[in-house]
Design a protein around this motif. Structure first.
Motif, PDB file in Angstrom:
ATOM      1  N   GLU A   1      -1.530  40.330  28.844  1.00 36.29           N
ATOM      2  CA  GLU A   1      -2.135  39.157  28.192  1.00 36.29           C
ATOM      3  C   GLU A   1      -2.999  38.379  29.175  1.00 36.29           C
ATOM      4  O   GLU A   1      -4.047  37.850  28.816  1.00 36.29           O
ATOM      5  CB  GLU A   1      -1.046  38.232  27.641  1.00 36.29           C
ATOM      6  CG  GLU A   1      -0.418  38.726  26.352  1.00 36.29           C
ATOM      7  CD  GLU A   1       0.783  37.872  25.910  1.00 36.29           C
ATOM      8  OE1 GLU A   1       1.351  38.183  24.870  1.00 36.29           O
ATOM      9  OE2 GLU A   1       1.146  36.913  26.637  1.00 36.29           O
ATOM     10  N   ILE A   2      -2.540  38.300  30.411  1.00 38.45           N
ATOM     11  CA  ILE A   2      -3.281  37.537  31.422  1.00 38.45           C
ATOM     12  C   ILE A   2      -4.490  38.331  31.924  1.00 38.45           C
ATOM     13  O   ILE A   2      -5.622  37.865  31.852  1.00 38.45           O
ATOM     14  CB  ILE A   2      -2.358  37.160  32.602  1.00 38.45           C
ATOM     15  CG1 ILE A   2      -1.304  36.151  32.132  1.00 38.45           C
ATOM     16  CG2 ILE A   2      -3.167  36.603  33.765  1.00 38.45           C
ATOM     17  CD1 ILE A   2      -0.230  35.854  33.156  1.00 38.45           C
ATOM     18  N   PHE A   3      -4.249  39.546  32.370  1.00 44.10           N
ATOM     19  CA  PHE A   3      -5.349  40.306  32.984  1.00 44.10           C
ATOM     20  C   PHE A   3      -6.317  40.860  31.947  1.00 44.10           C
ATOM     21  O   PHE A   3      -7.472  41.138  32.258  1.00 44.10           O
ATOM     22  CB  PHE A   3      -4.791  41.415  33.874  1.00 44.10           C
ATOM     23  CG  PHE A   3      -4.218  40.888  35.155  1.00 44.10           C
ATOM     24  CD1 PHE A   3      -5.058  40.378  36.136  1.00 44.10           C
ATOM     25  CD2 PHE A   3      -2.837  40.842  35.356  1.00 44.10           C
ATOM     26  CE1 PHE A   3      -4.532  39.861  37.309  1.00 44.10           C
ATOM     27  CE2 PHE A   3      -2.315  40.326  36.517  1.00 44.10           C
ATOM     28  CZ  PHE A   3      -3.158  39.827  37.502  1.00 44.10           C
TER      29      PHE A   3
ATOM     30  N   LEU B   1      -7.700  39.276  29.689  1.00 45.67           N
ATOM     31  CA  LEU B   1      -8.770  38.308  29.437  1.00 45.67           C
ATOM     32  C   LEU B   1      -9.948  38.503  30.392  1.00 45.67           C
ATOM     33  O   LEU B   1     -11.067  38.139  30.081  1.00 45.67           O
ATOM     34  CB  LEU B   1      -8.228  36.886  29.568  1.00 45.67           C
ATOM     35  CG  LEU B   1      -7.441  36.397  28.349  1.00 45.67           C
ATOM     36  CD1 LEU B   1      -6.559  35.218  28.721  1.00 45.67           C
ATOM     37  CD2 LEU B   1      -8.389  36.002  27.232  1.00 45.67           C
ATOM     38  N   SER B   2      -9.668  39.023  31.546  1.00 46.69           N
ATOM     39  CA  SER B   2     -10.653  39.258  32.609  1.00 46.69           C
ATOM     40  C   SER B   2     -11.406  37.984  33.000  1.00 46.69           C
ATOM     41  O   SER B   2     -11.182  36.921  32.439  1.00 46.69           O
ATOM     42  CB  SER B   2     -11.646  40.358  32.228  1.00 46.69           C
ATOM     43  OG  SER B   2     -12.663  39.832  31.388  1.00 46.69           O
ATOM     44  N   ARG B   3     -12.295  38.115  33.932  1.00 49.37           N
ATOM     45  CA  ARG B   3     -13.113  36.962  34.323  1.00 49.37           C
ATOM     46  C   ARG B   3     -14.445  37.466  34.824  1.00 49.37           C
ATOM     47  O   ARG B   3     -14.572  38.603  35.283  1.00 49.37           O
ATOM     48  CB  ARG B   3     -12.421  36.126  35.391  1.00 49.37           C
ATOM     49  CG  ARG B   3     -12.300  36.830  36.727  1.00 49.37           C
ATOM     50  CD  ARG B   3     -12.055  35.826  37.834  1.00 49.37           C
ATOM     51  NE  ARG B   3     -11.843  36.514  39.116  1.00 49.37           N
ATOM     52  CZ  ARG B   3     -11.989  35.942  40.267  1.00 49.37           C
ATOM     53  NH1 ARG B   3     -12.332  34.687  40.346  1.00 49.37           N
ATOM     54  NH2 ARG B   3     -11.792  36.605  41.389  1.00 49.37           N
TER      55      ARG B   3
ATOM     56  N   ASP C   1     -18.009  36.002  40.402  1.00 49.73           N
ATOM     57  CA  ASP C   1     -18.682  34.810  40.920  1.00 49.73           C
ATOM     58  C   ASP C   1     -19.951  35.239  41.642  1.00 49.73           C
ATOM     59  O   ASP C   1     -19.895  35.964  42.630  1.00 49.73           O
ATOM     60  CB  ASP C   1     -17.730  34.072  41.877  1.00 49.73           C
ATOM     61  CG  ASP C   1     -18.324  32.760  42.362  1.00 49.73           C
ATOM     62  OD1 ASP C   1     -19.472  32.444  41.964  1.00 49.73           O
ATOM     63  OD2 ASP C   1     -17.654  32.058  43.137  1.00 49.73           O
TER      64      ASP C   1
ATOM     65  N   VAL D   1      -0.247  35.303  40.859  1.00 45.35           N
ATOM     66  CA  VAL D   1      -1.599  35.448  40.311  1.00 45.35           C
ATOM     67  C   VAL D   1      -2.347  34.112  40.425  1.00 45.35           C
ATOM     68  O   VAL D   1      -3.463  34.036  40.923  1.00 45.35           O
ATOM     69  CB  VAL D   1      -1.548  35.908  38.837  1.00 45.35           C
ATOM     70  CG1 VAL D   1      -2.961  36.155  38.320  1.00 45.35           C
ATOM     71  CG2 VAL D   1      -0.692  37.158  38.686  1.00 45.35           C
TER      72      VAL D   1
ATOM     73  N   TYR E   1      -5.732  33.177  42.738  1.00 45.91           N
ATOM     74  CA  TYR E   1      -7.030  32.688  42.254  1.00 45.91           C
ATOM     75  C   TYR E   1      -7.391  31.367  42.921  1.00 45.91           C
ATOM     76  O   TYR E   1      -8.534  31.143  43.309  1.00 45.91           O
ATOM     77  CB  TYR E   1      -7.024  32.539  40.723  1.00 45.91           C
ATOM     78  CG  TYR E   1      -7.212  33.861  40.022  1.00 45.91           C
ATOM     79  CD1 TYR E   1      -8.343  34.637  40.266  1.00 45.91           C
ATOM     80  CD2 TYR E   1      -6.259  34.341  39.132  1.00 45.91           C
ATOM     81  CE1 TYR E   1      -8.519  35.852  39.647  1.00 45.91           C
ATOM     82  CE2 TYR E   1      -6.437  35.561  38.495  1.00 45.91           C
ATOM     83  CZ  TYR E   1      -7.567  36.315  38.757  1.00 45.91           C
ATOM     84  OH  TYR E   1      -7.743  37.512  38.148  1.00 45.91           O
TER      85      TYR E   1
END
Lengths: 219, 420
Positions: free
Chosen positions: A32-34, A36-38, A41, A203, A207
């Motif tokens: 569920e967390i990973f 979502l990705s991001r 930068d 995690v 970040y």
């Protein structure tokens, strides 16, 4: 069902089921967390700060300057509870025996008296933190049913373990079964409550350390 | 484009990424972030607890991106985020958060709460729940080119004054200059000393620099209100000018959030890395100073202290540079308690100073700055952000404190050895 049957059940199929839910729950939550990705930068980091995220995983355990004085109850209570619980889980001889049976790995135990003391310390810390949660305006505002549930399911294994070890009030076999059931309850609820911070803290700290590291601040 | 709740909720869903999911998963409701927040510290009101300001965003995360939350939503057990709730949260998300980043430094599980507030504002503005003053400032920035409604002729007038005062020509639109200099509206209107100081210092240091008529404004209301599309448009003006003039480096002025907008958010808003560097003016001055290109004579005898602007120090990594420069021109430099990356905010960052509704709260929050200054016993306060400067001047006046506030660039220029 007599006490021995109950203990056999607790150690057998109940434990298997709890472990399956625990592992599946942890994997699900991590997905569920990973999942979502991001976005990467694209701003050029100030300095290449390799390892800033990894370092922050550890350094965030230390209170920033001045904070200990502002919130001693939260910090000291937090340290005592976490350390006491950690020692009890991983350095009590019968627990190590359990982990050996599960994984084949083993390591030296601490003297039982020391583990006993750490459990008492953790229980005291839990009560202090509960009182603080009920009395501190900020904590009271933030607290939900989930916070008290998490408190209860963390407290029960400590209490039942302590009672079993000292043969208090309840017949030993039954107490041991209750202890194992309480741990199973904890395992089942951990992925789905704030207790999941056991995993996600690494995690989130990573970040945070990475963000600040790119800007040339912190670790 | 009208703002609706649906757009706001979609924006919430869109901004939630892996870091935010890990942050919400990790929060244990310990409340330590409240201790880091100037608004909580100075009012004692628990509603100013930083993580509490994110409650609507947290519920959207839970209801949309966790299995249990989705089950709860399907069964009608969870409370949806409503317009009324966002109205209630608006002052928490805007008036009582300067995006200062102290909470992100102390959270024991490592939650970058400031990052989340910045992201949450995207949904707040998309749903129409941004403060009116900030909406107006953003509209001016988009339509006129500056949040304070300043146009190039106002800059030209200032250039005229500076040239008359210093006898130095201010370069405009110089192709191939090394540096493109930007300003903040506040500097153009209130602090013309900045442009004058830059002209003099750069002349001495032999810096090849320029201003650009199509990109003189460094501030970015878009990132304060939380509207990435507008923020992109504002930052793209600078990118276009920098590419057109082929400069090597763009200099962000003495302004906190302009630096964050340009240095850290800009490339991400544009969707590509820059072809030029971005530096804060203090970084450039420190580089020149180290290279021996700035010669000063004498030192300021007044006892003075330095206020670290949040976006320059804690969120920007410029901490040592002002100390080097102050060491050169100040005889009696005194650090405030908590100086550096844990410095307390002036109370007016993140758009708070542009939001007149927040003024009483901002002045209340200024008490921490008041104590910091008083503990040093100085009557001269140096900083490197025009917004901090005006906010602190107002706070000092409100509390009847006789303290003069100066920009570091102009202080440096005062001790410049010229005419050699």
């Amino acid at each position: 069902m007599n006490h021995l049957d109950l203990l056999t059940f607790a150690r057998g199929s109940a434990l298997d089921l709890a472990l399956i839910i625990f592992v599946a729950g942890v994997v699900l939550r991590l997905f569920e967390i990973f999942g979502l990705s991001r976005k990467p930068d694209l701003a050029r980091p100030r300095t290449d700060s390799p390892g800033s995220g990894w370092r922050t995983m550890l350094t965030r355990s230390i209170p920033p300057q001045g904070m200990m004085k502002r919130e001693p109850v939260t910090y000291i209570g937090g340290y005592v509870f976490h350390l006491g619980l950690f020692l009890a889980i991983f350095f009590f001889a019968p627990h190590i025996e359990f982990f050996r049976s599960l994984t084949g790995l083993t390591w030296p135990a601490l003297p039982s008296a020391l583990v006993d003391a750490s459990v008492v310390a953790a229980i005291v810390a839990l009560f202090v933190l509960l009182a603080h949660r009920l009395s501190n305006p900020v904590k009271r505002l933030l607290s939900t049913f989930g916070d008290y549930l998490a408190w209860a399911v963390t407290f029960l294994p400590l209490l039942t373990g302590y009672m079993a070890y000292h043969h208090l009030f309840v017949e030993y076999t039954l107490m041991l079964a209750l202890h194992i059931f309480s741990v199973e309850l904890l395992l089942v609820l951990l992925p789905f409550t704030k207790l999941f911070h056991t995993f996600s803290v690494f995690v989130s700290r990573w970040y945070n350390g990475d963000f600040f590291g790119r800007k040339g601040v912190a670790s | 484009m009208s703002a609706t709740l649906e757009k706001g909720l979609n924006a919430f869903k869109e901004v939630i990424d892996t870091p935010i999911a890990s942050y919400f998963s990790s929060c244990v409701h310990c409340g330590l972030c409240a201790e880091a927040c100037l608004f909580h510290n100075e009012t004692g009101d628990p509603k100013y607890t930083p993580i509490h300001k994110l409650e609507p965003l947290r519920r959207v995360w839970k209801q949309e991106y966790t299995l249990l939350g989705r089950l709860g939503k399907m069964l009608g057990l969870s409370r949806p985020v409503t317009d009324a709730e966002l109205t209630e949260w608006e002052p928490l998300v805007y008036d009582s958060c300067t995006l200062c980043g102290r909470c992100s430094m102390v959270c024991p599980v490592g939650n970058d709460i400031t990052y989340m507030i910045r992201k949450m504002r995207e949904g707040m503005s998309a749903s129409g729940h941004a403060p009116e003053d900030m909406k107006a400032a953003t509209t001016r920035a988009i339509n006129i080119g500056s949040p304070m409604g300043i146009k190039w002729p106002a800059v030209q007038a200032q250039i005229g004054h500076v040239q008359a005062e210093t006898g130095i020509e201010v370069p405009v639109d110089v192709q191939g200059a090394d540096y493109l200099v930007l300003m903040s509206s506040m500097e153009i209107i209130n602090f013309p000393e900045y442009l004058s100081a830059i002209s003099r210092i750069f002349k001495q240091a032999g810096v090849n620099w320029t201003l650009a008529p199509d990109a003189f404004e460094a501030t970015n209301s878009g990132i304060q209100i939380g509207a990435s599309d507008l923020a992109r448009e504002i930052v793209s003006r600078i990118v276009v000018a920098a590419e057109r003039l082929k400069v090597k480096c763009v200099i962000s002025p003495e302004c906190g959030h302009a630096f964050t907008a340009l240095r850290w958010e800009g490339p991400n808003l544009m969707g590509k890395p820059y072809s030029f560097d971005v530096k804060h003016i203090l970084e450039v001055l420190d580089d020149l100073h180290r290279a021996g290109k700035i010669k000063t004579k004498g030192k300021d005898k007044r006892p003075l202290t330095y206020h670290d602007p949040c976006q320059i120090a804690r969120r920007g990594g410029v901490v040592e540079q002002p100390r080097h420069l102050l060491g050169e021109v100040a005889e009696d430099f005194r650090e405030m308690p908590d100086a550096g990356v844990m410095n307390w905010c002036c109370g007016g960052g993140g758009g708070v100073s542009a939001n007149s509704r927040a003024e009483p709260l901002r002045l209340e929050a200024f008490k921490v700055k008041k104590r910091q200054i008083e503990s040093t016993g100085v009557h001269t306060l140096i900083t490197a952000c025009a917004n901090c400067r005006i906010v602190m001047e107002e706070g000092l006046e409100h509390y009847h404190m006789k303290v003069e506030v100066l920009g570091l660039t102009e202080l440096l220029a005062e001790y410049l050895v010229e005419g050699e």
